[in-house]
Design a protein around this motif. Sequence first.
Motif, mmCIF file in Angstrom:
data_model
loop_
_atom_site.group_PDB
_atom_site.id
_atom_site.type_symbol
_atom_site.label_atom_id
_atom_site.label_comp_id
_atom_site.label_asym_id
_atom_site.label_seq_id
_atom_site.Cartn_x
_atom_site.Cartn_y
_atom_site.Cartn_z
ATOM 1 N N GLY A 228 38.926 41.355 50.096
ATOM 2 C CA GLY A 228 40.017 41.585 49.168
ATOM 3 C C GLY A 228 39.856 40.882 47.844
ATOM 4 O O GLY A 228 40.602 41.155 46.894
ATOM 5 N N LYS B 168 34.892 44.180 50.392
ATOM 6 C CA LYS B 168 34.912 44.363 51.837
ATOM 7 C C LYS B 168 33.691 43.689 52.449
ATOM 8 O O LYS B 168 32.663 43.542 51.771
ATOM 9 C CB LYS B 168 34.893 45.852 52.177
ATOM 10 C CG LYS B 168 35.995 46.666 51.538
ATOM 11 C CD LYS B 168 35.818 48.147 51.837
ATOM 12 C CE LYS B 168 36.916 48.982 51.188
ATOM 13 N NZ LYS B 168 36.748 50.434 51.474
ATOM 14 N N ARG C 231 36.815 50.680 43.076
ATOM 15 C CA ARG C 231 36.765 49.233 43.323
ATOM 16 C C ARG C 231 35.805 48.519 42.378
ATOM 17 O O ARG C 231 36.060 47.390 41.982
ATOM 18 C CB ARG C 231 36.333 48.955 44.771
ATOM 19 C CG ARG C 231 37.254 49.553 45.822
ATOM 20 C CD ARG C 231 36.899 49.054 47.215
ATOM 21 N NE ARG C 231 35.549 49.439 47.621
ATOM 22 C CZ ARG C 231 34.608 48.565 47.972
ATOM 23 N NH1 ARG C 231 34.862 47.262 47.954
ATOM 24 N NH2 ARG C 231 33.394 48.995 48.350
ATOM 25 N N ASN D 191 36.016 44.551 42.734
ATOM 26 C CA ASN D 191 37.348 44.207 43.234
ATOM 27 C C ASN D 191 37.530 44.742 44.647
ATOM 28 O O ASN D 191 36.770 45.599 45.107
ATOM 29 C CB ASN D 191 38.419 44.796 42.314
ATOM 30 C CG ASN D 191 38.345 44.265 40.905
ATOM 31 O OD1 ASN D 191 37.969 43.109 40.676
ATOM 32 N ND2 ASN D 191 38.707 45.094 39.939
ATOM 33 N N SER D 192 38.540 44.246 45.315
ATOM 34 C CA SER D 192 38.863 44.687 46.675
ATOM 35 C C SER D 192 37.625 44.675 47.556
ATOM 36 O O SER D 192 37.336 45.647 48.266
ATOM 37 C CB SER D 192 39.487 46.087 46.637
ATOM 38 O OG SER D 192 40.641 46.115 45.843
#
Length: 126
Positions: free
Chosen positions: A15, A87, A67, A84-85
């Motif tokens: 995240g 995983k 992302r 971003n975001s």
Amino acid sequence: QVQLVESGGGLVQAGGSLRLSCAASGRTFVNYAIGWFRQAPGKEREFVVAISWSGSSTYYVDSVKGRFTISRDNAKKTVYLQMNSLKPEDTAVYYCAAIRSGDYSDSYYYTQGGYWGQGTQVTVSS
């Protein structure tokens, strides 16, 4: 000829965000398209994103669309990859590569005749 140095990798929680940089040497940086690849342990190298010579066109693999954002500052001879975001499956060594000709969105041209950096490790913990 151009030499590339990646930076900005590190450890981040799922995240979270990281920004990778690909800094180039040489006076003709504007003549090079830049791509980012990544390779996770035991997996094949994957072509992730790319940006054209002018920066007006970009390519993203489906798994990172929305992302990741690639951009370039030709005055600073640097390409940025904002992630971003993140995983856990984004964990890999990330490499930038440069080409002077060919389709900037086709990994073939980078693997056959591109200039490559040494890579930077990105680790995303769950």
